[in-house]
Design a protein around this motif. Structure first.
Motif, PDB file in Angstrom:
ATOM      1  N   GLY A 148       7.394  -2.337 -14.990  1.00 56.85           N
ATOM      2  CA  GLY A 148       7.177  -3.701 -15.449  1.00 56.85           C
ATOM      3  C   GLY A 148       7.070  -4.754 -14.370  1.00 56.85           C
ATOM      4  N   SER A 149       7.112  -4.373 -13.114  1.00 55.72           N
ATOM      5  CA  SER A 149       7.069  -5.329 -12.012  1.00 55.72           C
ATOM      6  C   SER A 149       5.626  -5.553 -11.555  1.00 55.72           C
ATOM      7  N   ALA A 150       5.162  -6.776 -11.683  1.00 52.42           N
ATOM      8  CA  ALA A 150       3.812  -7.116 -11.243  1.00 52.42           C
ATOM      9  C   ALA A 150       3.648  -6.871  -9.749  1.00 52.42           C
ATOM     10  N   GLN A 151       4.669  -7.185  -8.979  1.00 54.25           N
ATOM     11  CA  GLN A 151       4.602  -7.014  -7.526  1.00 54.25           C
ATOM     12  C   GLN A 151       4.486  -5.533  -7.161  1.00 54.25           C
ATOM     13  N   LYS A 152       5.248  -4.678  -7.844  1.00 52.13           N
ATOM     14  CA  LYS A 152       5.172  -3.249  -7.562  1.00 52.13           C
ATOM     15  C   LYS A 152       3.813  -2.691  -7.964  1.00 52.13           C
ATOM     16  N   LEU A 153       3.285  -3.146  -9.095  1.00 52.92           N
ATOM     17  CA  LEU A 153       1.958  -2.700  -9.521  1.00 52.92           C
ATOM     18  C   LEU A 153       0.918  -3.079  -8.483  1.00 52.92           C
ATOM     19  N   ALA A 154       0.954  -4.302  -8.001  1.00 56.10           N
ATOM     20  CA  ALA A 154      -0.001  -4.745  -6.983  1.00 56.10           C
ATOM     21  C   ALA A 154       0.123  -3.904  -5.715  1.00 56.10           C
ATOM     22  N   GLY A 155       1.353  -3.595  -5.317  1.00 56.05           N
ATOM     23  CA  GLY A 155       1.564  -2.779  -4.125  1.00 56.05           C
ATOM     24  C   GLY A 155       0.994  -1.382  -4.280  1.00 56.05           C
ATOM     25  N   ILE A 156       1.176  -0.799  -5.448  1.00 56.05           N
ATOM     26  CA  ILE A 156       0.646   0.538  -5.688  1.00 56.05           C
ATOM     27  C   ILE A 156      -0.877   0.512  -5.740  1.00 56.05           C
ATOM     28  N   LEU A 157      -1.443  -0.546  -6.295  1.00 53.46           N
ATOM     29  CA  LEU A 157      -2.904  -0.667  -6.307  1.00 53.46           C
ATOM     30  C   LEU A 157      -3.450  -0.762  -4.886  1.00 53.46           C
ATOM     31  N   GLN A 158      -2.734  -1.445  -4.018  1.00 52.73           N
ATOM     32  CA  GLN A 158      -3.143  -1.524  -2.617  1.00 52.73           C
ATOM     33  C   GLN A 158      -3.159  -0.127  -1.998  1.00 52.73           C
ATOM     34  N   GLU A 159      -2.117   0.641  -2.261  1.00 55.32           N
ATOM     35  CA  GLU A 159      -2.017   1.978  -1.675  1.00 55.32           C
ATOM     36  C   GLU A 159      -3.043   2.942  -2.261  1.00 55.32           C
ATOM     37  N   LYS A 160      -3.111   3.009  -3.581  1.00 60.28           N
ATOM     38  CA  LYS A 160      -3.944   4.019  -4.251  1.00 60.28           C
ATOM     39  C   LYS A 160      -5.432   3.720  -4.168  1.00 60.28           C
ATOM     40  N   TYR A 161      -5.774   2.444  -4.253  1.00 61.30           N
ATOM     41  CA  TYR A 161      -7.178   2.054  -4.344  1.00 61.30           C
ATOM     42  C   TYR A 161      -7.700   1.340  -3.108  1.00 61.30           C
ATOM     43  N   GLY A 162      -6.848   1.122  -2.113  1.00 60.35           N
ATOM     44  CA  GLY A 162      -7.284   0.461  -0.892  1.00 60.35           C
ATOM     45  C   GLY A 162      -7.642  -1.000  -1.084  1.00 60.35           C
ATOM     46  N   ARG A 163      -7.027  -1.633  -2.059  1.00 60.21           N
ATOM     47  CA  ARG A 163      -7.291  -3.051  -2.323  1.00 60.21           C
ATOM     48  C   ARG A 163      -6.551  -3.917  -1.303  1.00 60.21           C
ATOM     49  N   THR A 164      -7.107  -5.085  -1.052  1.00 58.52           N
ATOM     50  CA  THR A 164      -6.361  -6.056  -0.263  1.00 58.52           C
ATOM     51  C   THR A 164      -5.249  -6.612  -1.156  1.00 58.52           C
ATOM     52  N   LYS A 165      -4.293  -7.266  -0.551  1.00 57.29           N
ATOM     53  CA  LYS A 165      -3.200  -7.863  -1.326  1.00 57.29           C
ATOM     54  C   LYS A 165      -3.748  -8.836  -2.359  1.00 57.29           C
ATOM     55  N   GLU A 166      -4.708  -9.651  -1.945  1.00 52.68           N
ATOM     56  CA  GLU A 166      -5.281 -10.651  -2.837  1.00 52.68           C
ATOM     57  C   GLU A 166      -6.034  -9.998  -3.994  1.00 52.68           C
ATOM     58  N   GLU A 167      -6.804  -8.943  -3.699  1.00 52.93           N
ATOM     59  CA  GLU A 167      -7.538  -8.235  -4.756  1.00 52.93           C
ATOM     60  C   GLU A 167      -6.581  -7.602  -5.757  1.00 52.93           C
ATOM     61  N   ALA A 168      -5.545  -6.970  -5.246  1.00 46.31           N
ATOM     62  CA  ALA A 168      -4.577  -6.310  -6.117  1.00 46.31           C
ATOM     63  C   ALA A 168      -3.864  -7.329  -6.999  1.00 46.31           C
ATOM     64  N   GLU A 169      -3.452  -8.443  -6.417  1.00 44.79           N
ATOM     65  CA  GLU A 169      -2.780  -9.481  -7.199  1.00 44.79           C
ATOM     66  C   GLU A 169      -3.707 -10.064  -8.259  1.00 44.79           C
ATOM     67  N   ARG A 170      -4.975 -10.244  -7.913  1.00 44.74           N
ATOM     68  CA  ARG A 170      -5.939 -10.764  -8.887  1.00 44.74           C
ATOM     69  C   ARG A 170      -6.111  -9.788 -10.045  1.00 44.74           C
ATOM     70  N   GLN A 171      -6.222  -8.509  -9.730  1.00 44.53           N
ATOM     71  CA  GLN A 171      -6.374  -7.502 -10.778  1.00 44.53           C
ATOM     72  C   GLN A 171      -5.155  -7.471 -11.698  1.00 44.53           C
ATOM     73  N   VAL A 172      -3.974  -7.541 -11.118  1.00 44.41           N
ATOM     74  CA  VAL A 172      -2.746  -7.531 -11.919  1.00 44.41           C
ATOM     75  C   VAL A 172      -2.688  -8.787 -12.790  1.00 44.41           C
ATOM     76  N   ASN A 173      -3.006  -9.941 -12.219  1.00 43.61           N
ATOM     77  CA  ASN A 173      -2.997 -11.180 -13.000  1.00 43.61           C
ATOM     78  C   ASN A 173      -4.012 -11.123 -14.134  1.00 43.61           C
ATOM     79  N   ASP A 174      -5.188 -10.580 -13.870  1.00 45.65           N
ATOM     80  CA  ASP A 174      -6.200 -10.426 -14.917  1.00 45.65           C
ATOM     81  C   ASP A 174      -5.705  -9.498 -16.019  1.00 45.65           C
TER      82      ASP A 174
END
Length: 69
Positions: free
Chosen positions: A34-60
């Motif tokens: 349930g942690s948005a921050q953890k989800l964004a971090g995992i998206l960065q690792e798994k998908y090679g997203r930048t921090k900003e891209e991952a945060e945008r995807q999570v917010n969306d």
């Protein structure tokens, strides 16, 4: 991005998280818990997203599922 989800609501939408990001494992989803921050971090690792891209995807995602929360 301070959008953490209460445990009960997380149980309701974690399937949508796995559907949206198909490369996430059950362990990844359990780690997010349930942690948005953890989800964004995992998206960065798994998908090679930048921090900003991952945060945008999570917010969306949170915005799209707001009625479910």
């Amino acid at each position: 991005m301070n959008k953490d989800i209460a445990a009960g609501k997380w149980e309701q939408i974690k399937g949508s998280v796995k559907q949206t990001w198909g490369d996430l494992t059950d362990d990844d989803v359990a780690q997010i818990n349930g942690s948005a921050q953890k989800l964004a971090g995992i998206l960065q690792e798994k998908y090679g997203r930048t921090k900003e891209e991952a945060e945008r995807q999570v917010n969306d995602f949170w915005s799209r599922h707001n009625s479910d929360l």
